[in-house]
Design a protein around this motif. Structure first.
Motif, PDB file in Angstrom:
ATOM      1  N   TRP A   5       0.811  -1.202  -0.022  1.00 36.79           N
ATOM      2  CA  TRP A   5       0.137  -0.127  -0.151  1.00 36.79           C
ATOM      3  C   TRP A   5       0.887   1.188  -0.029  1.00 36.79           C
ATOM      4  CZ3 TRP A   5      -0.547   4.136   3.466  1.00 36.79           C
ATOM      5  CH2 TRP A   5      -1.649   4.945   3.223  1.00 36.79           C
ATOM      6  N   ILE A   6       1.849   1.176   0.852  1.00 40.08           N
ATOM      7  CA  ILE A   6       2.798   2.430   0.870  1.00 40.08           C
ATOM      8  C   ILE A   6       3.620   2.644  -0.266  1.00 40.08           C
ATOM      9  CG2 ILE A   6       4.926   3.192   1.963  1.00 40.08           C
ATOM     10  CD1 ILE A   6       3.486   2.233   4.806  1.00 40.08           C
ATOM     11  N   GLU A  13       1.061  11.447   0.131  1.00 42.50           N
ATOM     12  CA  GLU A  13      -0.105  10.656   0.035  1.00 42.50           C
ATOM     13  C   GLU A  13      -0.229   9.967   1.640  1.00 42.50           C
ATOM     14  OE1 GLU A  13      -1.627   9.993  -4.387  1.00 42.50           O
ATOM     15  OE2 GLU A  13       0.128   8.849  -3.537  1.00 42.50           O
ATOM     16  N   VAL A  14       0.724   8.944   2.016  1.00 41.11           N
ATOM     17  CA  VAL A  14       0.707   8.509   2.996  1.00 41.11           C
ATOM     18  C   VAL A  14       0.856   9.525   4.479  1.00 41.11           C
ATOM     19  CG1 VAL A  14       2.394   6.810   4.506  1.00 41.11           C
ATOM     20  CG2 VAL A  14       2.048   6.472   1.822  1.00 41.11           C
ATOM     21  N   LEU A  18      -2.162   8.715   7.140  1.00 43.17           N
ATOM     22  CA  LEU A  18      -1.769   8.146   8.428  1.00 43.17           C
ATOM     23  C   LEU A  18      -1.936   9.403   9.636  1.00 43.17           C
ATOM     24  CD1 LEU A  18       0.813   5.604   7.269  1.00 43.17           C
ATOM     25  CD2 LEU A  18      -1.674   5.358   8.002  1.00 43.17           C
ATOM     26  N   ARG A  19      -1.523  10.632   9.238  1.00 43.85           N
ATOM     27  CA  ARG A  19      -1.385  11.599  10.329  1.00 43.85           C
ATOM     28  C   ARG A  19      -2.554  11.617  11.115  1.00 43.85           C
ATOM     29  NH1 ARG A  19       0.554  15.861   6.966  1.00 43.85           N
ATOM     30  NH2 ARG A  19       2.610  15.077   7.316  1.00 43.85           N
ATOM     31  N   PRO A  20      -3.759  11.611  10.726  1.00 45.83           N
ATOM     32  CA  PRO A  20      -4.878  11.802  11.394  1.00 45.83           C
ATOM     33  C   PRO A  20      -5.183  10.451  12.362  1.00 45.83           C
ATOM     34  CG  PRO A  20      -5.679  11.609   9.407  1.00 45.83           C
ATOM     35  CD  PRO A  20      -4.299  11.734   9.105  1.00 45.83           C
ATOM     36  N   TRP A  25       4.072   5.989  12.892  1.00 42.21           N
ATOM     37  CA  TRP A  25       4.792   6.025  11.395  1.00 42.21           C
ATOM     38  C   TRP A  25       5.715   7.066  11.376  1.00 42.21           C
ATOM     39  CZ3 TRP A  25       4.569   9.310   7.805  1.00 42.21           C
ATOM     40  CH2 TRP A  25       3.844  10.534   7.651  1.00 42.21           C
ATOM     41  N   SER A  26       6.512   7.255  10.475  1.00 46.96           N
ATOM     42  CA  SER A  26       7.479   8.251  10.102  1.00 46.96           C
ATOM     43  C   SER A  26       8.012   7.730   8.786  1.00 46.96           C
ATOM     44  CB  SER A  26       8.373   8.392  11.315  1.00 46.96           C
ATOM     45  OG  SER A  26       9.385   9.647  10.973  1.00 46.96           O
ATOM     46  N   ARG A  27       8.456   8.673   8.140  1.00 48.39           N
ATOM     47  CA  ARG A  27       9.259   8.741   7.114  1.00 48.39           C
ATOM     48  C   ARG A  27      10.593   8.388   7.174  1.00 48.39           C
ATOM     49  NH1 ARG A  27      12.883  11.386   3.687  1.00 48.39           N
ATOM     50  NH2 ARG A  27      12.976  13.123   5.074  1.00 48.39           N
ATOM     51  N   TYR A  28      11.324   7.540   6.814  1.00 52.95           N
ATOM     52  CA  TYR A  28      12.860   6.909   7.036  1.00 52.95           C
ATOM     53  C   TYR A  28      13.668   8.109   6.545  1.00 52.95           C
ATOM     54  CZ  TYR A  28      17.196   4.920   6.877  1.00 52.95           C
ATOM     55  OH  TYR A  28      18.566   4.792   7.117  1.00 52.95           O
ATOM     56  N   ARG A  29      14.449   8.416   7.534  1.00 53.54           N
ATOM     57  CA  ARG A  29      15.580   9.516   7.092  1.00 53.54           C
ATOM     58  C   ARG A  29      16.915   8.957   7.588  1.00 53.54           C
ATOM     59  NH1 ARG A  29      13.211  14.812   9.816  1.00 53.54           N
ATOM     60  NH2 ARG A  29      12.348  13.419  11.324  1.00 53.54           N
TER      61      ARG A  29
END
Length: 107
Positions: A5-6, A13-14, A18-20, A25-29
């Motif tokens: 899905w991701i 978009e993700v 997911l934010r609400p 979750w978090s974007r990999y950095r």
């Protein structure tokens, strides 16, 4: 299941989906990307720290909150600063004092 899905969506978009939610979750950095992030300066986990011998930098404190308070970062101890304390648990005090007098250990 969620990977497909991701993978089919952009990071924006993700985030929008997911934010609400209560999904953690978090974007990999990379570490370098994280270090350049200007929002860290305002993040409650990070604070400026001065480490003797190194200088100042942004460092994380404890993520735990007790009674509404969060412990900030603290400098690492100087190498050898606890040697006498540790040896006092292992050796008779006279031996520790002898080592100190011979300048084998500091303190």
């Amino acid at each position: 299941m969620i990977g497909a899905w991701i993978e089919a969506r952009t990071c924006d978009e993700v985030a929008r989906v997911l934010r609400p939610t209560s999904v953690l979750w978090s974007r990999y950095r990379t570490s370098a990307e994280l270090a350049r992030d200007p929002t860290l300066v305002r993040h409650p986990l990070f604070a400026p720290l001065t480490q003797p011998g190194i200088g100042g930098y942004l460092a994380p404190g404890s993520p735990l909150v007790f009674d509404g308070r969060q412990a900030g970062p603290s400098p690492a101890p100087e190498l050898g600063s606890h040697t006498a304390e540790v040896l006092a648990e292992l050796l008779p005090s006279a031996r520790v004092e002898e080592l100190r007098a011979r300048r084998v250990i500091g303190g």
